[in-house]
Design an enzyme around this catalytic site. Structure first.
Site, PDB file in Angstrom:
ATOM      1  CG  LEU A  97      -2.126  -0.936   1.162  1.00 35.12           C
ATOM      2  CD1 LEU A  97      -2.776  -1.064   2.528  1.00 35.12           C
ATOM      3  CD2 LEU A  97      -3.140  -0.429   0.139  1.00 35.12           C
TER       4      LEU A  97
ATOM      5  CG  ASP B 105       9.828   0.255   3.818  1.00 32.36           C
ATOM      6  OD1 ASP B 105      10.492  -0.619   4.411  1.00 32.36           O
ATOM      7  OD2 ASP B 105       8.658   0.077   3.459  1.00 32.36           O
TER       8      ASP B 105
ATOM      9  CB  VAL C   9       7.833   5.211  12.029  1.00 29.00           C
ATOM     10  CG1 VAL C   9       8.002   5.461  10.543  1.00 29.00           C
ATOM     11  CG2 VAL C   9       7.382   3.770  12.293  1.00 29.00           C
TER      12      VAL C   9
ATOM     13  CB  SER D 228      -6.788  -2.821   9.920  1.00 28.67           C
ATOM     14  OG  SER D 228      -7.121  -4.152   9.567  1.00 28.67           O
TER      15      SER D 228
ATOM     16  CE1 TYR E 122      -1.890  -4.693  11.167  1.00 33.41           C
ATOM     17  CE2 TYR E 122      -4.178  -5.441  11.083  1.00 33.41           C
ATOM     18  CZ  TYR E 122      -3.108  -4.798  10.500  1.00 33.41           C
ATOM     19  OH  TYR E 122      -3.251  -4.236   9.254  1.00 33.41           O
ATOM     20  CB  SER E 123      -7.400  -6.100  16.783  1.00 34.04           C
ATOM     21  OG  SER E 123      -7.522  -7.141  15.841  1.00 34.04           O
TER      22      SER E 123
ATOM     23  CE  LYS F 149      -2.965  -1.296  10.981  1.00 29.50           C
ATOM     24  NZ  LYS F 149      -2.192  -0.204  10.356  1.00 29.50           N
TER      25      LYS F 149
ATOM     26  CB  ALA G   8      -4.999  -3.811  -0.270  1.00 28.60           C
TER      27      ALA G   8
END
Length: 302
Positions: free
Chosen positions: A25, A44, A80, A158, A171-172, A175, A203
């Site tokens: 993405l 990146d 980051v 997400s 992750y949840s 996000k 995606a």
């Protein structure tokens, strides 16, 4: 740099930072912004999917491709998830192009594991990149956006965050945390013309190829997500503090709503049990901004 209705939306004179832009993405976002005239900082770390390792290759390759196509871009391999790395990313934009107008927070890693087996390190590592990274890069850019009275921030949430997903507690959590960050940035940035929104994309990328059915590959491409990111990053977009589901060419607003609820002057455990259906009712839902929700909730209680 205004855009009349029906004209091509361009970013000439604008400077965009895209994190996690070496693959998937982020790569698609950076290439599209570059084609539309933005000067792009391609950030990146170049690590593996789980965040291990580092390489200058992915960021450099995308930056070179933007330049080859007639645009302007520089590569950044700063991290980051550290204050120093985030500041360095923004400093790269300022040193190379003199300003920063757009931040697309896309960097992310995966450490999937069922909740009972997930380690603290696996949880913290994902939070560090997704949430802390988005906070740090946005924080580093925010004063410069405020000084010029202009900025656009696009965060990457997400469906896993919005709705949950097995094996992705880390992750949840990250996000959904980005939804709260986005809404607060929308509120705090309003006076300085800084708009903040989030996408919840579906995606086919290296992060999802083991999760999505094979037939999704041709339809759910990153290129069918990036136009929304570009629009949210454009000066003509006045929307702020919103979240959008996007995938395979479909875009929809996602919002948090409160049902009509149920109240009583004699609240007991048993009364809640006996009126649970009313508590769970969804319609008619109440407004979703904090001020409106507080007012509507108070009104419902009277």
């Amino acid at each position: 740099m205004t855009a009349a209705e029906g004209s091509e939306l361009r970013f000439d004179g604008r400077v965009a930072i895209v994190t996690g832009a070496g693959h998937g993405l982020g790569r698609s976002h950076a290439l599209l912004l570059g084609r539309r005239g933005a000067k792009v900082v391609v950030n990146d770390l170049g690590g593996a999917l789980d965040g291990s390792g580092a390489s200058s290759g992915p960021a450099a390759e995308v930056a070179e491709l933007i330049v080859k196509n007639g645009g302007e871009a520089v590569a950044s391999t700063d991290n980051v998830a550290t204050p120093e790395g985030a500041e360095a990313i923004v400093r790269t934009a300022l040193d190379a192009f003199g300003r920063v107008d757009v931040v697309v927070n896309n960097a992310g890693i995966l450490r999937d594991r069922s909740f009972g087996k997930m380690t603290v390190e696996e949880f913290d590592a994902v939070i560090a990149v997704h949430v802390r990274g988005s906070f740090l890069v946005s924080r580093a850019a925010f004063p410069h956006m405020k000084e010029q009275a202009y900025g656009r921030i696009v965060n990457t949430s997400s469906p896993a965050g919005l709705f949950g997903n097995f094996g992705q507690a880390n992750y949840s959590t990250a996000k959904m945390g980005l939804v709260g960050l986005t809404k607060t940035l929308g509120i705090e940035g309003a006076r300085a013309n800084i708009k903040a929104n989030a996408i919840a994309p579906v995606a086919w990328t290296r992060m999802t190829e083991t999760l999505l059915p094979a037939e999704f590959e041709s339809r759910f491409t990153p290129e069918r997500v990036s136009p929304l990111v570009a629009y949210l990053a454009h000066e003509s977009c006045e929307t702020t503090g919103e979240v959008f589901s996007v995938g395979a060419g479909r875009i929809a607003r996602v919002f948090v709503a409160e049902g009509p609820g149920w109240r009583t002057d004699d609240l007991t455990i048993e009364a809640i049990r006996d009126n649970w259906e009313a508590v769970m009712a969804e319609q008619p839902y109440l407004p979703t901004t904090l001020g409106q929700q507080a007012g509507a909730s108070l009104q419902a209680m009277l």
